[in-house]
Structures are given as C-alpha cells and as structure tokens.
Write a protein that holds these residues in place. Structure first.
Motif, short mmCIF file in Angstrom:
data_model
loop_
_atom_site.label_atom_id
_atom_site.label_comp_id
_atom_site.label_asym_id
_atom_site.label_seq_id
_atom_site.Cartn_x
_atom_site.Cartn_y
_atom_site.Cartn_z
N LEU A 153 0.84 -1.20 0.00
CA LEU A 153 0.00 0.00 0.00
C LEU A 153 0.87 1.25 0.00
O LEU A 153 0.63 2.19 -0.78
N ARG A 154 1.89 1.28 0.85
CA ARG A 154 2.79 2.44 0.89
C ARG A 154 3.43 2.66 -0.47
O ARG A 154 3.51 3.80 -0.96
N CYS A 189 2.29 1.81 -3.46
CA CYS A 189 1.31 2.31 -4.43
C CYS A 189 1.02 3.79 -4.20
O CYS A 189 0.88 4.56 -5.17
N ILE A 190 0.90 4.18 -2.95
CA ILE A 190 0.62 5.59 -2.64
C ILE A 190 1.77 6.48 -3.09
O ILE A 190 1.56 7.53 -3.71
N LYS A 230 1.74 9.36 -5.95
CA LYS A 230 2.19 10.71 -5.61
C LYS A 230 3.25 11.19 -6.58
O LYS A 230 3.28 12.37 -6.98
N TYR A 248 -2.41 11.21 -7.28
CA TYR A 248 -2.31 10.95 -5.85
C TYR A 248 -3.69 11.02 -5.18
O TYR A 248 -4.11 10.10 -4.47
N PHE A 292 -5.96 8.19 -6.25
CA PHE A 292 -5.67 6.92 -5.58
C PHE A 292 -6.29 6.91 -4.18
O PHE A 292 -6.91 5.92 -3.77
N LEU A 293 -6.13 7.99 -3.44
CA LEU A 293 -6.64 8.03 -2.08
C LEU A 293 -8.16 7.95 -2.03
O LEU A 293 -8.73 7.35 -1.11
N THR A 305 -9.79 4.38 -4.36
CA THR A 305 -9.30 3.05 -4.03
C THR A 305 -9.94 2.67 -2.70
O THR A 305 -9.92 3.45 -1.75
N ILE A 336 -9.06 4.65 0.79
CA ILE A 336 -7.72 4.59 1.36
C ILE A 336 -7.42 5.85 2.17
O ILE A 336 -6.74 5.79 3.20
N ARG A 337 -7.93 6.98 1.75
CA ARG A 337 -7.73 8.21 2.53
C ARG A 337 -8.34 8.03 3.93
O ARG A 337 -7.71 8.37 4.94
N MET A 393 2.81 4.88 6.23
CA MET A 393 3.66 5.68 5.35
C MET A 393 5.04 5.92 5.95
O MET A 393 5.97 6.31 5.24
#
Length: 244
Positions: A187-188, A190-191, A195, A202, A205-206, A209, A218-219, A230
């Motif tokens: 996950l880290r 992909c984020i 970004k 970015y 994705f948040l 997803t 995800i946010r 993170m």
C-alpha cells in the motif's frame, strides 16, 4: 456519445493467448494498464525491462479494490496474516467511478509470462483516455476482479493440484475476499507511486481506491486505522521494488 459513455461499455474479456492475439493483431506490442504497483515506472520496468511509452491516463467505469490475497506477499515475507494485512489490488467495473492509471506497451512475446504472473485475475480489454479526455484508439489490458470459481475452473482447469501450487502452500483457500486489508508495504508503495505521478493521480488513488468493504477509501483508512504505514520502510531487500 461522450467518451465516458463509450469507455463504460462492457469490456471484452481475454481468456487466453488467442484472445490477446485477436485484440492486439496489428503490431509487435501490447498495451497494459497499471493501477497499483505499476503506477511506478521503476516498478513496471523491474517486471517489463523493455516496456515503451510509459504514460498517465484515465480509465472510466472502474474503481480499485483491495480484495484479493496475494501469494507473492507471503513469499517476500511482507504479508501479515495475523492482522489480515495480506491484500493486493484489483480493478473492478463500477459505473460512475474513474481511476488514474498508467499505460505502456510490452512486447507480444511477454504475454504468456504476463498471463502466468497475474493468473488470478480476469483480463479485460479496456479503452483508457488521455487526461484531457481524448479516447485511446487502441485497447489496453487491465487485470480485473475475478472469482474463486472462475480461477479454479478457467485457470486451474478444475485441477486442485494447480490451485495448491499457487495458493495452498501458503494456507490460502480463498483468493477473493472482502474481509482483508492491504499489505502495508505494498500500500505504501502504491501511494508513493501515485504521488510521484502528480497531485491528480495521488488524490485519485486516495479517494477512488477502496478496502474490500467497498465503502472505506484509502484516505479514510489511513486517517483511522492505517497509522504508521507511510512511515514504515520496506525490508532492505525490497526497498528498490517497493520504494514508490
């Protein structure tokens, strides 16, 4: 008819190499959509060293979901079965949703290995569009959500030994689940990859997803129970591959 209406039409499923050949019959390359780790060009090139034309695109009618168990995370020692943090990403059709993806071309000779590496997925031929809304003139392959039954019947040909070869050795008896959480290292990665593509990718994705419950973004996950993800560095051996 708008681009999004065209793009949300029922995509064609590609079940085997002959289906790929029928779709991509005009040249030596096949287009692939990246939506997770393949948002990272570095990661994409570690899998497809000879890829060309890596670029950012938009795909209408799909969302990202952490809903499938990934054996590779067990093999690399980054799965956490005790907390159910064992999930990878899939893309699945969802009317009204849009995801920012990457698109690139791989040699047709790489298709058999691609199919084998992503064996649990359903392959779809989709039409992304540029970020300014121009529909692509050629389809790209997307790894989409499948089912345990389809995997067993289509990929394993009903053979339990093939299933055991891929999953049983990790004590996995069900691939597609809605009660698992993202693998933290993945996950880290992909984020960070999203970004690196810019603010639009970015935020997309948040916010587009979801966990397997298909309601928690995800946010929201990071703000609530994803504390520390993170800040966690990948194992030394995986820092390059999972470094965003």
């Amino acid at each position: 008819m708008s681009n999004s209406m065209v793009n949300e039409a029922e995509p064609k499923e590609l079940r085997d190499e002959s289906d790929f050949e029928a779709i991509f019959s005009g040249g030596d390359f096949t287009s692939v959509c990246g939506f997770g780790s393949l948002l990272s060009e570095r990661s994409a090139r570690s899998t497809f060293p000879e890829l060309i034309n890596f670029r950012v695109a938009r795909l209408n009618g799909f969302r990202r979901v952490f809903g499938n168990v990934a054996p590779i995370f067990f093999e690399r020692g980054i799965a956490k079965p005790e907390t159910k943090e064992i999930s990878s990403l899939c893309a699945e059709p969802c009317e009204g949703e849009t995801i920012i993806v990457t698109v690139f071309e791989i040699k047709k000779s790489e298709i058999p290995a691609f199919i084998q590496r992503e064996i649990e997925f359903r392959f779809l031929a989709v039409l992304p569009e540029t970020l300014d809304g121009k529909l692509y003139d050629k389809p790209a392959v997307l790894c989409s959500r499948s089912t345990d039954e389809e995997f067993f019947q289509v990929r394993c040909k009903g053979n339990k030994d093939i299933f055991l070869q891929h999953y049983g050795r990790h004590n996995i008896d069900k691939i597609w689940r809605d009660d698992i959480l993202p693998c933290r290292v993945y996950l880290r990665h992909c984020i960070l990859a999203a970004k690196n593509l810019g603010e639009t990718a970015y935020n997309n994705f948040l916010d587009h997803t979801f966990l397997g419950d298909r309601s928690t973004t995800i946010r929201e996950y990071l703000a609530s129970s994803g504390s520390g993800i993170m800040e966690e560095e990948p194992p030394e051996s995986l820092k390059f591959r999972y470094g965003g």
